[in-house]
Design a protein around this motif. Structure first.
Motif, PDB file in Angstrom:
ATOM      1  N   PRO A 154      59.110 -70.127  -9.795  1.00 53.29           N
ATOM      2  CA  PRO A 154      58.132 -70.602 -10.788  1.00 53.29           C
ATOM      3  C   PRO A 154      58.465 -70.132 -12.197  1.00 53.29           C
ATOM      4  O   PRO A 154      59.064 -69.069 -12.399  1.00 53.29           O
ATOM      5  CB  PRO A 154      56.816 -69.998 -10.299  1.00 53.29           C
ATOM      6  CG  PRO A 154      57.216 -68.785  -9.518  1.00 53.29           C
ATOM      7  CD  PRO A 154      58.547 -69.118  -8.889  1.00 53.29           C
ATOM      8  N   ASP A 155      58.088 -70.958 -13.178  1.00 56.16           N
ATOM      9  CA  ASP A 155      58.149 -70.534 -14.570  1.00 56.16           C
ATOM     10  C   ASP A 155      57.047 -69.507 -14.828  1.00 56.16           C
ATOM     11  O   ASP A 155      56.112 -69.355 -14.030  1.00 56.16           O
ATOM     12  CB  ASP A 155      57.939 -71.737 -15.503  1.00 56.16           C
ATOM     13  CG  ASP A 155      59.067 -72.752 -15.409  1.00 56.16           C
ATOM     14  OD1 ASP A 155      60.205 -72.351 -15.104  1.00 56.16           O
ATOM     15  OD2 ASP A 155      58.800 -73.947 -15.648  1.00 56.16           O
ATOM     16  N   THR A 157      54.852 -69.787 -17.108  1.00 55.34           N
ATOM     17  CA  THR A 157      53.649 -70.595 -17.338  1.00 55.34           C
ATOM     18  C   THR A 157      53.968 -72.054 -17.021  1.00 55.34           C
ATOM     19  O   THR A 157      55.102 -72.512 -17.238  1.00 55.34           O
ATOM     20  CB  THR A 157      53.158 -70.500 -18.797  1.00 55.34           C
ATOM     21  OG1 THR A 157      54.208 -70.909 -19.683  1.00 55.34           O
ATOM     22  CG2 THR A 157      52.738 -69.075 -19.132  1.00 55.34           C
ATOM     23  N   ASN A 158      52.966 -72.755 -16.535  1.00 58.35           N
ATOM     24  CA  ASN A 158      53.132 -74.192 -16.326  1.00 58.35           C
ATOM     25  C   ASN A 158      53.178 -74.892 -17.678  1.00 58.35           C
ATOM     26  O   ASN A 158      52.611 -74.408 -18.661  1.00 58.35           O
ATOM     27  CB  ASN A 158      51.972 -74.757 -15.507  1.00 58.35           C
ATOM     28  CG  ASN A 158      51.884 -74.121 -14.133  1.00 58.35           C
ATOM     29  OD1 ASN A 158      52.842 -73.532 -13.650  1.00 58.35           O
ATOM     30  ND2 ASN A 158      50.727 -74.225 -13.509  1.00 58.35           N
ATOM     31  N   ARG A 159      53.854 -76.029 -17.725  1.00 61.24           N
ATOM     32  CA  ARG A 159      53.943 -76.736 -19.002  1.00 61.24           C
ATOM     33  C   ARG A 159      54.088 -78.233 -18.773  1.00 61.24           C
ATOM     34  O   ARG A 159      54.374 -78.680 -17.665  1.00 61.24           O
ATOM     35  CB  ARG A 159      55.107 -76.213 -19.840  1.00 61.24           C
ATOM     36  CG  ARG A 159      56.466 -76.283 -19.157  1.00 61.24           C
ATOM     37  CD  ARG A 159      57.496 -75.426 -19.890  1.00 61.24           C
ATOM     38  NE  ARG A 159      58.718 -75.285 -19.151  1.00 61.24           N
ATOM     39  CZ  ARG A 159      59.875 -75.850 -19.504  1.00 61.24           C
ATOM     40  NH1 ARG A 159      59.931 -76.626 -20.581  1.00 61.24           N
ATOM     41  NH2 ARG A 159      60.966 -75.650 -18.804  1.00 61.24           N
ATOM     42  N   GLU A 160      53.877 -78.967 -19.853  1.00 62.83           N
ATOM     43  CA  GLU A 160      54.086 -80.402 -19.836  1.00 62.83           C
ATOM     44  C   GLU A 160      55.339 -80.728 -20.637  1.00 62.83           C
ATOM     45  O   GLU A 160      55.598 -80.112 -21.671  1.00 62.83           O
ATOM     46  CB  GLU A 160      52.875 -81.143 -20.405  1.00 62.83           C
ATOM     47  CG  GLU A 160      51.641 -81.037 -19.515  1.00 62.83           C
ATOM     48  CD  GLU A 160      50.500 -81.893 -20.022  1.00 62.83           C
ATOM     49  OE1 GLU A 160      50.500 -82.242 -21.222  1.00 62.83           O
ATOM     50  OE2 GLU A 160      49.610 -82.227 -19.213  1.00 62.83           O
ATOM     51  N   LYS A 174      54.109 -82.883 -15.772  1.00 64.77           N
ATOM     52  CA  LYS A 174      53.852 -81.459 -15.584  1.00 64.77           C
ATOM     53  C   LYS A 174      54.985 -80.842 -14.776  1.00 64.77           C
ATOM     54  O   LYS A 174      55.472 -81.425 -13.804  1.00 64.77           O
ATOM     55  CB  LYS A 174      52.525 -81.271 -14.849  1.00 64.77           C
ATOM     56  CG  LYS A 174      52.159 -79.814 -14.578  1.00 64.77           C
ATOM     57  CD  LYS A 174      50.843 -79.731 -13.808  1.00 64.77           C
ATOM     58  CE  LYS A 174      50.482 -78.298 -13.470  1.00 64.77           C
ATOM     59  NZ  LYS A 174      49.213 -78.211 -12.687  1.00 64.77           N
ATOM     60  N   THR A 175      55.419 -79.656 -15.174  1.00 64.57           N
ATOM     61  CA  THR A 175      56.445 -78.940 -14.409  1.00 64.57           C
ATOM     62  C   THR A 175      56.051 -77.475 -14.306  1.00 64.57           C
ATOM     63  O   THR A 175      55.427 -76.914 -15.214  1.00 64.57           O
ATOM     64  CB  THR A 175      57.837 -79.098 -15.044  1.00 64.57           C
ATOM     65  OG1 THR A 175      58.817 -78.459 -14.208  1.00 64.57           O
ATOM     66  CG2 THR A 175      57.888 -78.484 -16.430  1.00 64.57           C
ATOM     67  N   GLU A 176      56.425 -76.846 -13.184  1.00 62.17           N
ATOM     68  CA  GLU A 176      55.992 -75.475 -12.911  1.00 62.17           C
ATOM     69  C   GLU A 176      57.142 -74.521 -12.609  1.00 62.17           C
ATOM     70  O   GLU A 176      56.915 -73.322 -12.468  1.00 62.17           O
ATOM     71  CB  GLU A 176      55.032 -75.473 -11.722  1.00 62.17           C
ATOM     72  CG  GLU A 176      53.781 -76.315 -11.948  1.00 62.17           C
ATOM     73  CD  GLU A 176      52.880 -76.350 -10.737  1.00 62.17           C
ATOM     74  OE1 GLU A 176      51.660 -76.289 -10.918  1.00 62.17           O
ATOM     75  OE2 GLU A 176      53.404 -76.438  -9.598  1.00 62.17           O
ATOM     76  N   GLY A 177      58.368 -75.055 -12.496  1.00 56.53           N
ATOM     77  CA  GLY A 177      59.485 -74.184 -12.174  1.00 56.53           C
ATOM     78  C   GLY A 177      60.672 -74.985 -11.677  1.00 56.53           C
ATOM     79  O   GLY A 177      60.745 -76.204 -11.883  1.00 56.53           O
ATOM     80  N   THR A 194      55.478 -81.907 -11.042  1.00 51.61           N
ATOM     81  CA  THR A 194      54.401 -81.701 -10.067  1.00 51.61           C
ATOM     82  C   THR A 194      53.413 -82.849 -10.209  1.00 51.61           C
ATOM     83  O   THR A 194      52.777 -83.005 -11.248  1.00 51.61           O
ATOM     84  CB  THR A 194      53.691 -80.359 -10.292  1.00 51.61           C
ATOM     85  OG1 THR A 194      54.655 -79.299 -10.245  1.00 51.61           O
ATOM     86  CG2 THR A 194      52.640 -80.124  -9.214  1.00 51.61           C
TER      87      THR A 194
END
Length: 279
Positions: A154-155, A157-160, A174-177, A194
């Motif tokens: 995982p990153d 923080t989640n981000r767009e 959206k991406t999380e890692g 995601t």
């Protein structure tokens, strides 16, 4: 690994995918980008948006006002929305909403499609030329060497992310890692989007792209397990609809999702390159 069960799973997935794609993507017959103001639509050539010949000569008007699209029906036309005839102007939810409003007239369906910041009218016609001329799906044999288990990293923080699509617009994902896995003796990473909790959507290309497989990208879905792993079954890697239909908007792989190895699994390249008809 239970090879027999994994093979049956891939076969069942391919059969469902082909049925879904024949229904939802093969039958797309048009994509009309909307400029601010009113656009007449119907089968008559004098319309701003010319629909398939089975549509009424004039269906009504689509009006783009700021970020909303309003449909104004032509009196006397049987345009349906949720099994009811549309008799008055109505604002249409686009396909970026939880549920898009779908207009229907006979076998023809129409939905407002969002591509980046632009809006368009997407048209389905199961009796159209593209649907009749579809050449089908071609797959590599199912191979367990291309079914691997990856580890989700995982990153912080989640981000767009803003991702370019095939029409040059920026879509938001959206991406999380990233997912790290081993294939052909190499440690590789792919960044998935995601789509819902614990559901990964991979958009990638590899050294086979443009040769054995579709040049732009292939797609793959996988589920995140509770232990932080996920199964990437490249036997289920498939062509985006833009491989065979020019009226679809598909994301282009991120630079980090362009692998240097050949993944000769999943769906093969479509035999012809789709092109838009002259305007």
């Amino acid at each position: 690994m239970d090879v027999e069960a994994a093979t049956k799973e891939a076969e069942a997935w391919r059969a469902k995918h082909e049925a879904d794609y024949r229904r939802e993507w093969v039958t797309i017959a048009g994509l009309h980008f909307l400029e601010p103001g009113a656009h007449t639509a119907g089968s008559a050539p004098s319309n701003d948006i010319v629909l398939p010949t089975s549509a009424p000569p004039v269906l009504g008007r689509f009006v783009l006002d700021n970020d909303s699209v309003r449909f104004e029906p032509q009196p006397g036309t049987a345009v349906m929305l949720d099994s009811h005839v549309v008799t008055a102007p109505i604002e249409l939810a686009d396909d970026g909403a939880e549920k898009a409003d779908e207009l229907a007239v006979g076998d023809i369906r129409l939905v407002v499609h969002r591509s980046g910041n632009r809006k368009s009218l997407r048209v389905w016609d199961p009796g159209g030329e593209l649907a009749r001329g579809f050449l089908g799906f071609t797959w590599f044999p199912i191979q367990m060497a291309y079914r691997v288990t990856g580890r989700f990293i995982p990153d912080t923080t989640n981000r767009e992310m803003q991702v370019m699509n095939t029409f040059g617009d920026l879509d938001t994902f959206k991406t999380e890692g990233v997912v790290e896995f081993t294939l052909q003796g190499q440690t590789l990473r792919l960044r998935p989007f995601t789509t819902r909790p614990k559901r990964f959507y991979f958009v990638s290309r590899d050294a086979s792209s443009g040769q054995e497989t579709y040049e732009a990208a292939r797609f793959l879905y996988a589920d995140l397990r509770d232990d932080g792993t996920t199964v990437l079954d490249f036997n289920q890697a498939y062509n985006p609809p833009c491989a065979f239909n020019p009226y679809t908007t598909c994301p282009i792989p991120l630079p980090e999702n362009r692998l240097r190895i050949k993944i000769l699994a999943g769906e093969r390249a479509y035999p012809v390159h789709p092109t838009l008809p002259p305007s």
